[in-house]
Scaffold this motif. Structure first.
Motif, PDB file in Angstrom:
ATOM      1  N   GLN A 115      56.259  98.015  83.195  1.00  0.00           N
ATOM      2  CA  GLN A 115      56.986  99.276  83.242  1.00  0.00           C
ATOM      3  C   GLN A 115      58.450  99.138  82.856  1.00  0.00           C
ATOM      4  O   GLN A 115      59.109 100.142  82.584  1.00  0.00           O
ATOM      5  CB  GLN A 115      56.880  99.892  84.639  1.00  0.00           C
ATOM      6  CG  GLN A 115      55.475 100.332  85.011  1.00  0.00           C
ATOM      7  CD  GLN A 115      55.421 100.997  86.374  1.00  0.00           C
ATOM      8  OE1 GLN A 115      56.325 100.843  87.198  1.00  0.00           O
ATOM      9  NE2 GLN A 115      54.355 101.741  86.621  1.00  0.00           N
ATOM     10  N   GLY A 116      58.949  97.929  82.825  1.00  0.00           N
ATOM     11  CA  GLY A 116      60.316  97.688  82.428  1.00  0.00           C
ATOM     12  C   GLY A 116      61.254  97.558  83.611  1.00  0.00           C
ATOM     13  O   GLY A 116      61.002  98.073  84.698  1.00  0.00           O
ATOM     14  N   THR A 117      62.345  96.848  83.378  1.00  0.00           N
ATOM     15  CA  THR A 117      63.396  96.719  84.370  1.00  0.00           C
ATOM     16  C   THR A 117      64.737  96.928  83.679  1.00  0.00           C
ATOM     17  O   THR A 117      64.981  96.403  82.594  1.00  0.00           O
ATOM     18  CB  THR A 117      63.325  95.346  85.080  1.00  0.00           C
ATOM     19  OG1 THR A 117      64.303  95.285  86.123  1.00  0.00           O
ATOM     20  CG2 THR A 117      63.541  94.197  84.111  1.00  0.00           C
ATOM     21  N   GLN A 118      65.594  97.712  84.296  1.00  0.00           N
ATOM     22  CA  GLN A 118      66.855  98.109  83.683  1.00  0.00           C
ATOM     23  C   GLN A 118      67.905  97.021  83.837  1.00  0.00           C
ATOM     24  O   GLN A 118      68.124  96.505  84.937  1.00  0.00           O
ATOM     25  CB  GLN A 118      67.362  99.408  84.307  1.00  0.00           C
ATOM     26  CG  GLN A 118      68.722  99.871  83.787  1.00  0.00           C
ATOM     27  CD  GLN A 118      68.662 100.369  82.365  1.00  0.00           C
ATOM     28  OE1 GLN A 118      67.750 101.119  82.005  1.00  0.00           O
ATOM     29  NE2 GLN A 118      69.621  99.956  81.545  1.00  0.00           N
ATOM     30  N   VAL A 119      68.560  96.706  82.732  1.00  0.00           N
ATOM     31  CA  VAL A 119      69.700  95.798  82.726  1.00  0.00           C
ATOM     32  C   VAL A 119      70.900  96.568  82.192  1.00  0.00           C
ATOM     33  O   VAL A 119      70.851  97.105  81.083  1.00  0.00           O
ATOM     34  CB  VAL A 119      69.443  94.554  81.865  1.00  0.00           C
ATOM     35  CG1 VAL A 119      70.721  93.724  81.713  1.00  0.00           C
ATOM     36  CG2 VAL A 119      68.332  93.712  82.467  1.00  0.00           C
ATOM     37  N   THR A 120      71.955  96.617  82.973  1.00  0.00           N
ATOM     38  CA  THR A 120      73.167  97.312  82.569  1.00  0.00           C
ATOM     39  C   THR A 120      74.339  96.349  82.657  1.00  0.00           C
ATOM     40  O   THR A 120      74.592  95.767  83.711  1.00  0.00           O
ATOM     41  CB  THR A 120      73.437  98.535  83.453  1.00  0.00           C
ATOM     42  OG1 THR A 120      72.324  99.428  83.386  1.00  0.00           O
ATOM     43  CG2 THR A 120      74.697  99.259  82.998  1.00  0.00           C
ATOM     44  N   VAL A 121      75.034  96.179  81.548  1.00  0.00           N
ATOM     45  CA  VAL A 121      76.193  95.294  81.473  1.00  0.00           C
ATOM     46  C   VAL A 121      77.392  96.136  81.065  1.00  0.00           C
ATOM     47  O   VAL A 121      77.449  96.646  79.947  1.00  0.00           O
ATOM     48  CB  VAL A 121      75.978  94.147  80.480  1.00  0.00           C
ATOM     49  CG1 VAL A 121      77.152  93.177  80.544  1.00  0.00           C
ATOM     50  CG2 VAL A 121      74.667  93.424  80.762  1.00  0.00           C
ATOM     51  N   SER A 122      78.330  96.278  81.961  1.00  0.00           N
ATOM     52  CA  SER A 122      79.494  97.113  81.685  1.00  0.00           C
ATOM     53  C   SER A 122      80.671  96.654  82.520  1.00  0.00           C
ATOM     54  O   SER A 122      80.518  96.006  83.555  1.00  0.00           O
ATOM     55  CB  SER A 122      79.195  98.586  81.974  1.00  0.00           C
ATOM     56  OG  SER A 122      78.940  98.789  83.355  1.00  0.00           O
ATOM     57  N   SER A 123      81.854  97.009  82.043  1.00  0.00           N
ATOM     58  CA  SER A 123      83.079  96.690  82.767  1.00  0.00           C
ATOM     59  C   SER A 123      83.404  97.742  83.806  1.00  0.00           C
ATOM     60  O   SER A 123      84.203  97.512  84.703  1.00  0.00           O
ATOM     61  CB  SER A 123      84.250  96.567  81.790  1.00  0.00           C
ATOM     62  OG  SER A 123      84.033  95.552  80.838  1.00  0.00           O
TER      63      SER A 123
END
Length: 123
Positions: A115-123
């Protein structure tokens, strides 16, 4: 029932690390090639890594080579994707997919998707 389940996503700052996991149920990963794909809004789905059923073939996309490492845990029937020095452009939903074409790392015919897993990379 054949199923793969991803976990390990989250929100991090640039330069940090995450480890994604793909757990297989109903089949052994020893018989399947496993690829990690990612997709962000407005972008094409991209395969970032692959490991063959034997483990002898490992592939990385140019965008992640040198930062990501794929590995297989035979005892736990799992595949991991260690992601280091994450960048904002790594943001997306990461999917684990399995192919019963056991030779090498296929470019298509991934019949089992998580189903997917969310990866968020942000400052």
């Amino acid at each position: 029932q054949l199923q793969v389940v991803e976990s390990g996503g989250g929100s991090v700052q640039p330069g940090e690390s995450l480890r994604l996991s793909c757990a297989a149920f109903g089949f052994t990963l020893d018989l399947y090639a496993i690829s990690w794909f990612r997709q962000a809004p407005g972008k094409e789905r991209e395969r970032v890594s692959c490991i063959s059923s034997s483990g002898r073939t490992i592939l990385y996309s140019n965008s992640v080579k040198g930062r990501f490492t794929i590995s297989k845990d035979k005892a736990k029937n799992m595949v991991h994707l260690q992601m280091n020095r994450l960048k904002p452009e790594d943001t997306g939903v990461y999917y684990c997919a399995a192919s019963s074409i056991r030779a090498g790392c296929p470019t298509s015919d991934y019949e089992n998707w998580g189903q997917g897993t969310q990866v968020t990379v942000s400052s």
